[in-house]
Design a protein around this motif. Structure first.
Motif, PDB file in Angstrom:
ATOM      1  N   ASP A   1      27.503   9.521 -17.090  1.00  0.00           N
ATOM      2  CA  ASP A   1      27.577   8.734 -18.330  1.00  0.00           C
ATOM      3  C   ASP A   1      26.180   8.477 -18.896  1.00  0.00           C
ATOM      4  N   LEU A   2      25.252   8.123 -18.017  1.00  0.00           N
ATOM      5  CA  LEU A   2      23.899   7.853 -18.485  1.00  0.00           C
ATOM      6  C   LEU A   2      23.218   9.118 -18.988  1.00  0.00           C
ATOM      7  N   ALA A   3      23.503  10.248 -18.345  1.00  0.00           N
ATOM      8  CA  ALA A   3      22.925  11.514 -18.799  1.00  0.00           C
ATOM      9  C   ALA A   3      23.405  11.854 -20.207  1.00  0.00           C
ATOM     10  N   LYS A   4      24.685  11.614 -20.482  1.00  0.00           N
ATOM     11  CA  LYS A   4      25.191  11.855 -21.838  1.00  0.00           C
ATOM     12  C   LYS A   4      24.574  10.889 -22.831  1.00  0.00           C
TER      13      LYS A   4
ATOM     14  N   HIS B   1      17.780  16.466 -16.972  1.00  0.00           N
ATOM     15  CA  HIS B   1      17.539  16.219 -15.552  1.00  0.00           C
ATOM     16  C   HIS B   1      17.518  14.706 -15.335  1.00  0.00           C
ATOM     17  N   ILE B   2      17.753  14.302 -14.076  1.00  0.00           N
ATOM     18  CA  ILE B   2      17.712  12.889 -13.719  1.00  0.00           C
ATOM     19  C   ILE B   2      16.785  12.713 -12.521  1.00  0.00           C
ATOM     20  N   ILE B   3      15.870  11.752 -12.614  1.00  0.00           N
ATOM     21  CA  ILE B   3      15.066  11.315 -11.476  1.00  0.00           C
ATOM     22  C   ILE B   3      15.540   9.919 -11.083  1.00  0.00           C
ATOM     23  N   HIS B   4      15.864   9.749  -9.808  1.00  0.00           N
ATOM     24  CA  HIS B   4      16.372   8.459  -9.324  1.00  0.00           C
ATOM     25  C   HIS B   4      15.444   7.933  -8.238  1.00  0.00           C
ATOM     26  N   THR B   5      15.192   6.624  -8.241  1.00  0.00           N
ATOM     27  CA  THR B   5      14.144   6.065  -7.378  1.00  0.00           C
ATOM     28  C   THR B   5      14.677   5.241  -6.207  1.00  0.00           C
ATOM     29  N   GLY B   6      15.879   5.496  -5.762  1.00  0.00           N
ATOM     30  CA  GLY B   6      16.326   4.833  -4.534  1.00  0.00           C
ATOM     31  C   GLY B   6      17.430   3.827  -4.728  1.00  0.00           C
ATOM     32  N   ASP B   7      18.054   3.426  -3.610  1.00  0.00           N
ATOM     33  CA  ASP B   7      19.319   2.683  -3.601  1.00  0.00           C
ATOM     34  C   ASP B   7      20.368   3.482  -4.366  1.00  0.00           C
ATOM     35  N   PHE B   8      20.444   4.762  -3.975  1.00  0.00           N
ATOM     36  CA  PHE B   8      21.360   5.700  -4.610  1.00  0.00           C
ATOM     37  C   PHE B   8      22.796   5.421  -4.196  1.00  0.00           C
ATOM     38  N   GLY B   9      22.960   5.010  -2.967  1.00  0.00           N
ATOM     39  CA  GLY B   9      24.306   4.798  -2.428  1.00  0.00           C
ATOM     40  C   GLY B   9      24.640   5.825  -1.372  1.00  0.00           C
TER      41      GLY B   9
END
Length: 646
Positions: free
Chosen positions: A55-58, A64-72
């Motif tokens: 949803d956030l990508a749309k 591309h997405i970079i995520h910084t932790g507490d991904f799950g």
């Protein structure tokens, strides 16, 4: 209409074939070619809500997405391993657990959380749906692990037991290179929390990853391995991005690590702000020594731990040459940090102090830019890359300040007529606002035929228990005496204006015994002000003369606004706005020393709109402009009282 002679490619609607002179399509024509910038979405803390990635990508139009932790990184077996304290924390902030369950967990109860609730009521993550293929990631995601993850799950990803298309875990052993928009973007990552006393603790980790009981942290060996990885893949043509869960702004050792990695950007989370922040060290440190001090403090904290565990760590890795090299890399990192705030090697110039003071690289102080992200539920950062340039967009839901405007609105509205002073504020005609008034107010409300005098749907109604103070300037307070309408004609009052008294008894006690009997009545005038009435001017003047000096004057610039202050009550002619400031009194001692001059009031005093409605706003005239001041109530002169209430 005939086509112009120079338009050789013109073809009439419905005409068959190509006009004479038209060229066939070239090999690269007729294709959809992607143009424009490439967009990299940077987010933090999705906390297992992995559907939100798509949803956030749309929403951000991200490639591309970079995520910084507490991904799950929790699977179906993680719940049994997670500690009670960690489970409560994860559940409290999880977007997957229902609000009633969250409230029940935070409220406490007999037994542990796992005993009180079924596993289906405590979904920690949607990772199992990703692993099974039920949920798919629509764009590539590059992530590090955070502080609340399951170390067993990460080990399964590292071993290859778990595989998810488009999910790439960046860690100390694996970096990624994105060639987009004319930029080679090298991603270097370090996951987990930075806890000094756990830098040499592997926890329940079976490999080099450290963690246990649902939490994860970084170790010194991981830092050493990341340095080795960065050196092996180093290419001066690349732009290096350091991705961490903890913030380099708060952790000096991470800040120094980013220097050693030659990072151009750092992207972190871990602070859980409602806004993202963008800064470099030069912008937030007043001097280079201040920056050195932050690094020196971190070095001192590390050395305290290292001196304690050194005798145990070195023998433990004596037979492992690879781990010895990693430890050596990490210790060299710390050795290069300043020992004291002063001195060092500023900007790579000549050594200005002993070598033991450490060196400070200009790249960390001026050139490296840091981004700290808000949680994914509140905002994100977009890196827009085109033609070799990296631009940024930062979005945040932010704080909600609407309650401030809601509190001020009633005070700005004019006071209702005296006949319905205790009725709810009138509302525009609508079906929703046609609710009958409360029973205790039906008599006064009945005087107005239209139903539009009913309360608005969102207006708080009086309750049986002791209610909080009414909204600023509202006319429906808990007692009739709170009505701003004066009970006496101000022009006929012979009295003294008494400020900062809470009750009639307190007001009377200020006077001498011989003057108490002459006080006809004490009338409430505002939230904490009173007017003492006298029969004659002589009685009033005698009572004022007999008062103690501390009640009649206040020292210049005195900040104590809690003491009672008594002044002559004087009605001002010229209408209800006659005492709202005016020219010429800004510098008078009485203005600054009066009971309700400018400045914020304490909780016990009148608020802004109360002062406006009941005590005028005469505390801040503006010189010769002749404009009304904006003080909060108070006196304009030694012998002036606030204007009568509206």
């Amino acid at each position: 209409m005939k086509p112009r002679s120079y338009n050789q490619g013109y073809l009439q609607n419905g005409a068959a074939g190509l006009p004479q002179g038209a060229a066939p399509l070239l090999p690269n024509q007729g294709r959809v070619i992607q143009t424009g910038p490439m967009r990299v979405l940077c987010i933090a803390d999705v906390r297992g809500n992995l559907k939100s990635l798509n949803d956030l990508a749309k929403q951000a139009r991200a490639d591309h997405i970079i995520h910084t932790g507490d991904f799950g990184f929790y699977d179906d077996t993680s719940l049994e391993r997670i500690a009670e304290k960690t489970l409560k924390h994860v559940a409290q902030y999880s977007p997957l657990i229902a609000d009633p369950i969250k409230k029940a967990i935070s409220g406490g109860g007999p037994g542990s959380v796992k005993q009180r609730f079924q596993p289906r009521e405590l979904p920690l993550s949607e990772l199992s749906q990703l692993i099974s293929g039920e949920l798919k990631l629509e764009v590539p995601v590059y992530t590090v692990w955070g502080a609340c993850e399951d170390v067993r799950v990460l080990e399964k990803f590292r071993s290859g037991e778990y595989k998810v298309p488009n999910l790439h875990i960046i860690d100390e052993a694996r970096s990624m290179l994105l060639e987009i928009g004319g930029v080679k973007l090298r991603l270097l990552g370090l996951g987990g929390a930075v806890v000094m006393h756990k830098l040499f603790d592997n926890g329940e980790g079976r490999t080099t990853i450290a963690g246990g009981q649902g939490t994860m942290w970084t170790t010194l060996l991981q830092m050493g391995e990341l340095i080795d990885t960065a050196h092996r893949v180093y290419d001066p043509t690349e732009t290096r991005v350091f991705i961490t869960h903890a913030s380099p702004a708060r952790e000096g050792i991470l800040n120094q690590l980013s220097v050693m990695l030659k990072a151009d950007f750092s992207i972190s989370a871990g602070l859980h702000f409602r806004y993202g922040s963008s800064y470099n060290e030069f912008s937030v440190n007043p001097t280079l020594d201040h920056y050195r001090g932050k690094l020196a403090a971190s070095k001192a904290s590390f050395n305290d731990v290292w001196d304690t565990v050194k005798s145990e760590v070195e023998p433990a890795i004596a037979q492992n040459e690879a781990q010895q090299n990693l430890l050596k890399n990490a210790l060299q990192l710390v050795e290069k940090m300043p020992t004291v705030a002063a001195g060092g090697n500023p900007f790579g110039g000549p050594q200005s102090g002993p070598a033991t003071q450490g060196q400070v690289d200009e790249s960390a102080f001026k050139n490296m830019w840091n981004f700290n992200l808000a949680d994914a539920a509140f905002g994100y950062l977009v890196l827009e890359i085109q033609d070799g340039r990296i631009g940024t967009e930062m979005r945040a839901q932010g704080f909600n300040f609407s309650h401030r405007g809601a509190k001020q609105q009633p005070g700005a509205a004019p006071a209702p007529p005296a006949s319905i002073a205790n009725a709810p504020s009138p509302a525009p005609p609508s079906t929703e606002s046609a609710a009958p008034p409360p029973p205790s107010r039906q008599a006064s409300a009945a005087q107005t035929k239209p139903v539009v005098s009913g309360p608005k749907p969102g207006t708080p109604q009086p309750k049986d228990e002791k209610a909080p103070a009414p909204a600023n300037g509202s006319a429906n307070g808990p007692e009739p005496t709170m009505s701003p309408a004066p009970k006496s004609n101000p022009a006929d009052i012979i009295g003294l204006f008494v400020m900062n008294v809470q009750s009639e008894e307190q007001c009377r006690d200020l006077f001498e015994d011989e003057d108490k009997a002459k006080v006809v009545k004490v009338e409430k005038w505002g939230a904490t002000n009173k007017v003492a009435h006298f029969k004659t001017v002589e009685d009033r003047d005698a009572a004022l003369a007999h008062l103690k000096e501390e009640y009649k004057t206040r020292a210049q610039n005195q900040e104590d606004r809690s003491r009672p202050l008594v002044k002559m009550f004087m009605h001002r002619e010229g209408g209800k706005f006659a005492n709202r400031g005016g020219a010429g009194n800004w510098g008078s001692s009485s203005t600054r020393g009066g009971g309700n001059s400018s400045g914020y009031r304490s909780a016990g005093g009148a608020s802004d709109s109360e002062s406006n409605r009941r005590g005028g706003r005469g505390g801040r005239g503006r010189g010769d402009r002749g404009r009304g001041g904006r003080g909060r109530g108070g006196l304009k002169g030694d012998g002036a009282s606030p204007a009568p209430a509206e």
